[in-house]
Scaffold this active site. Sequence first.
Site, PDB file in Angstrom:
ATOM      1  N   ARG A  73     -11.382   0.396  14.172  1.00 44.15           N
ATOM      2  CA  ARG A  73     -11.183   1.187  12.964  1.00 44.15           C
ATOM      3  C   ARG A  73     -12.265   0.761  11.980  1.00 44.15           C
ATOM      4  O   ARG A  73     -13.274   1.415  11.850  1.00 44.15           O
ATOM      5  CB  ARG A  73      -9.769   0.937  12.430  1.00 44.15           C
ATOM      6  CG  ARG A  73      -9.301   1.926  11.434  1.00 44.15           C
ATOM      7  CD  ARG A  73      -7.793   1.861  11.190  1.00 44.15           C
ATOM      8  NE  ARG A  73      -7.321   0.560  10.684  1.00 44.15           N
ATOM      9  CZ  ARG A  73      -6.075   0.336  10.275  1.00 44.15           C
ATOM     10  NH1 ARG A  73      -5.180   1.295  10.327  1.00 44.15           N
ATOM     11  NH2 ARG A  73      -5.715  -0.845   9.833  1.00 44.15           N
TER      12      ARG A  73
ATOM     13  N   LYS B  56       0.838  -1.199   0.000  1.00 47.85           N
ATOM     14  CA  LYS B  56       0.000   0.000   0.000  1.00 47.85           C
ATOM     15  C   LYS B  56       0.877   1.255   0.000  1.00 47.85           C
ATOM     16  O   LYS B  56       2.058   1.182   0.350  1.00 47.85           O
ATOM     17  CB  LYS B  56      -0.891  -0.015   1.231  1.00 47.85           C
ATOM     18  CG  LYS B  56      -0.092   0.009   2.525  1.00 47.85           C
ATOM     19  CD  LYS B  56      -0.968  -0.290   3.721  1.00 47.85           C
ATOM     20  CE  LYS B  56      -0.167  -0.229   4.992  1.00 47.85           C
ATOM     21  NZ  LYS B  56      -0.742  -1.032   6.054  1.00 47.85           N
TER      22      LYS B  56
ATOM     23  N   TYR C  35      17.242  31.574   5.386  1.00 50.99           N
ATOM     24  CA  TYR C  35      16.129  32.461   5.744  1.00 50.99           C
ATOM     25  C   TYR C  35      16.168  32.828   7.221  1.00 50.99           C
ATOM     26  O   TYR C  35      16.520  31.994   8.059  1.00 50.99           O
ATOM     27  CB  TYR C  35      14.802  31.745   5.468  1.00 50.99           C
ATOM     28  CG  TYR C  35      14.449  31.680   4.005  1.00 50.99           C
ATOM     29  CD1 TYR C  35      14.280  32.826   3.238  1.00 50.99           C
ATOM     30  CD2 TYR C  35      14.274  30.443   3.386  1.00 50.99           C
ATOM     31  CE1 TYR C  35      13.946  32.743   1.893  1.00 50.99           C
ATOM     32  CE2 TYR C  35      13.933  30.351   2.045  1.00 50.99           C
ATOM     33  CZ  TYR C  35      13.775  31.500   1.307  1.00 50.99           C
ATOM     34  OH  TYR C  35      13.447  31.421  -0.013  1.00 50.99           O
TER      35      TYR C  35
ATOM     36  N   MET D   7      12.499  25.197   0.744  1.00 55.34           N
ATOM     37  CA  MET D   7      11.609  24.287   0.029  1.00 55.34           C
ATOM     38  C   MET D   7      12.395  23.217  -0.729  1.00 55.34           C
ATOM     39  O   MET D   7      12.081  22.041  -0.654  1.00 55.34           O
ATOM     40  CB  MET D   7      10.721  25.076  -0.937  1.00 55.34           C
ATOM     41  CG  MET D   7       9.645  24.221  -1.569  1.00 55.34           C
ATOM     42  SD  MET D   7       8.679  25.094  -2.812  1.00 55.34           S
ATOM     43  CE  MET D   7       7.658  26.140  -1.816  1.00 55.34           C
TER      44      MET D   7
HETATM   45  C1  PLP Z   1      -0.163  -1.916   6.755  1.00 55.84           C
HETATM   46  C2  PLP Z   1      -0.789  -3.116   7.244  1.00 55.84           C
HETATM   47  C3  PLP Z   1      -0.018  -4.234   7.620  1.00 55.84           C
HETATM   48  C4  PLP Z   1       1.481  -4.228   7.663  1.00 55.84           C
HETATM   49  O1  PLP Z   1       1.890  -3.632   8.862  1.00 55.84           O
HETATM   50  P1  PLP Z   1       3.443  -3.526   9.264  1.00 55.84           P
HETATM   51  O2  PLP Z   1       3.432  -2.994  10.625  1.00 55.84           O
HETATM   52  O3  PLP Z   1       4.038  -2.581   8.287  1.00 55.84           O
HETATM   53  O4  PLP Z   1       3.983  -4.873   9.144  1.00 55.84           O
HETATM   54  C5  PLP Z   1      -0.677  -5.385   7.959  1.00 55.84           C
HETATM   55  N1  PLP Z   1      -2.024  -5.447   7.963  1.00 55.84           N
HETATM   56  C6  PLP Z   1      -2.799  -4.380   7.647  1.00 55.84           C
HETATM   57  C7  PLP Z   1      -4.266  -4.525   7.687  1.00 55.84           C
HETATM   58  C8  PLP Z   1      -2.207  -3.183   7.283  1.00 55.84           C
HETATM   59  O5  PLP Z   1      -2.956  -2.133   6.970  1.00 55.84           O
END
Ligand code: PLP
Length: 815
Positions: free
Chosen positions: A583, A484, A710, A759
């Site tokens: 969540r 992701k 700056y 920047m």
């Molecule tokens: C991002 C995520 C993981 C991975 O988590 P890490 O701490 O990076 O290993 C696993 N499960 C879900 C649902 C996630 O969103």
Amino acid sequence: MNYTTGELASITNSELFGNEQLPVENIAFDTRNIFSSTRVAFIALTTEKSSGERFITEALEKGVQVIIAKSLPVERTDFTWIKTTDPLRFLQILAKWHFSQFAELKTIGITGSNGKTVLKEWLYQSLCNEHRVVKSPKSYNSLLGLPLSLLKIEKAHEIGIFEVGISKPKEMDIQSGLFLPQIGILTHIGTAHLSNFASQEEQVREKLKLFTHCSTLIYNGDNLLVHQLVQELYPSTKKVSFGLAPHNTLHFAALPERPGLDALVKDGSLEYYLPIKTRDHATLSNALCVMATLKELGYPPSAIREKISALKSIEMRLESVVGLRDNIIVNDSFNLDFDSLTIAFQFINEYTKERKCLVLTDFVESKDKEQLYRKVTELTNQQNFQTVFLVGNEITHPKYRFNAECYRFPTTQHLIDSGKLNTIDKSVILLKGARIFEIDKLKNTLELQKHDTVLEVNLNHLLHNINMHRTYIKRTTKMMAMVKANSYGMGGYPVAEFLQHHHIDYLGVAYADEGVELRKKGITTPIMVMNPEQSSYDSIIEYGLEPEIYSFRVLDLFIDKLRAHSKEGNYPIHLKLETGMNRLGFRKDDLPALALKLNSLDVRVQSAFSHLSTSDLPSEKNFVHQQAARFNEMTSFLEKQLSYPFLKHILNSAGITNYPEYQFDMVRIGIGMLGISPDNTLQDKLLSVVRFQTVISQISEIEEGESVGYNRSFKASSPRRIATIPVGYADGIPRLLGNGVGSFAIEGHRVPIVGNICMDMLMLDVTGIECKEGDEVVVFNASPTLTEFARDCNTIPYEALTSISPRVKRIYIKT
Ligand SMILES: *Cc1c(COP(=O)(O)O)cnc(C)c1O
């Protein structure tokens, strides 16, 4: 090698079914790397991770005629089978026999825990102009790698340089049973693999077994234990020690104050000046070792000096970058010989691009050119390149016929000027050339982003980290890689593509468009989408993505869409269960109604999962157990209600190490791939994957009282040397790192940020540090680590990494 199937069977005392007369020149053990099926045998090796027999069908489909295996899973008889009870042993016996045919070959054997490959390549570079040299490809030095390397020996070879690696006690008995070198080299002994040995002494003794037939033993004597054991075990062998400590036969009497000056080397009573460009210990020791070996082979001091100064840094890696016009550019312009060409061809086959394009130059370091170019043409023609650009005076001869749209140029500049490269699109472009042709210049014309600032992603290390996590779980447990947010900022597709190649079971993305992009680029591995937004259901279905379903509302909407697409029937979905994170997810009370509904619908629950909120917090162990208990209870209920099995998973990276008892059927790795773990034992074994680096744009000397940047927030209280570098908060360096909070590294020295961060730029105080404009600056890598960088930024590595702007070029390293 060149044997008939009949000879192979008789050398190894194996049974043969089929044709005894087929010629075999190469043995392949990985079907993914079969790029030509003529005169190739496929050997079905069984490793801890997989059984090679599963790939026999694939090998046959690729046209391989000869299979070496214990048993056959296929009902076919249209090929030749060499039956062996132990395929690895088969290779070893064959290699031993093959090696014994070349009594004239001068042999060099290299062992040690670090630096074997670099040293081998340097020796090769130093010797290949005057001798025909055969060497281990890449870092082939294992129980499998050594036999494969030995099988490369041919009649014409004069010198053989082979790496010998061991990771466990007793392995050297097997290795030295095949190969005992005349010149033995022991490189640095470090801590790699130490955990498998009772003590360092045991490890050193084991490695020293390689040298029982040596006429000369060349070893790194900086480690006193090594020094002692060598004297004890080999009292009458000729010995040359090298290293930084003055007790070594070869050592540096003085290192240059500044780069560019020569170093003074003492060799017994002799003294030499050597043109050494760096001061890092590994490189210095390697240079001494090359020197000792060349001397042993009879080279005079003047020649040695010349060869040392010509050594090129070894890029043991193929670099790939994203190019203009949707191209991928693979740059391998370090050296050009037949072996490295073969490896590069294998490498680019991993890309799922529609088209392939090759830039190839003359081979400079070779004798029998005519025959070589014929072999090169044949191999190239098996690869189906659409376009081939040839550069040079020899390979460009029309008698070498390439089955592709083929263009010929005398020099690289002519190729650039022709503009022909600008017509290439949607291709993987391999740049393969000898150094003197400088074809890496082409990279500049082809690359998408041209900044000196890069985020380098080492995919080999990423794979290593995954394998390290795998040691905590059962072999049968599946693994989902979370890619992701563009693989945590590393780049979605290149990482996913690499993981797919290495047979990851599942990929996880946050949004549908991330999954769609992966599918469009050719990723076929199942992909779970964690936030399937309403507006994206059409593309989810169209691209075969698997949504996370976390509520009745989402389930209903998705089912409607499936109907609209006439896609009902076993569509895979993933149920998110709420166990404590609060969540997303179904709660326990929802389950009876959910089960009822699922049973009446045409979808298939592919998996049910939940997420731990405290897997890396030692103080919250109880909460983890509580979440796991809830998960267990909820999935047991669903299992009873649904008439089919589904996968269950709850662990993220930290969970894998801390709670392997909750691995269920699958685990989800994320940050662990990057080499970050809360477990210290594991952390020590992981490798850093991302390296964020840039270069110094300008250096200014400022007087006492002058200010920087700056708001004049930095005022010099004494004369300072200030370096400006081209990264700023728009690149993902948070402004709060300014004014001394953060520091980066130049040649291993930490240098603080001074003044406010701008920047696109920031300033470093480099007073007293040896550096010049154009030198490299490391934002994070091994030191400072990503974790340290994140801590300075007042955040966690996840946020630090995903904040690095897309305008920073990503480069991928794999070997
Ligand atoms: C991002 C995520 C993981 C991975 O988590 P890490 O701490 O990076 O290993 C696993 N499960 C879900 C649902 C996630 O969103």
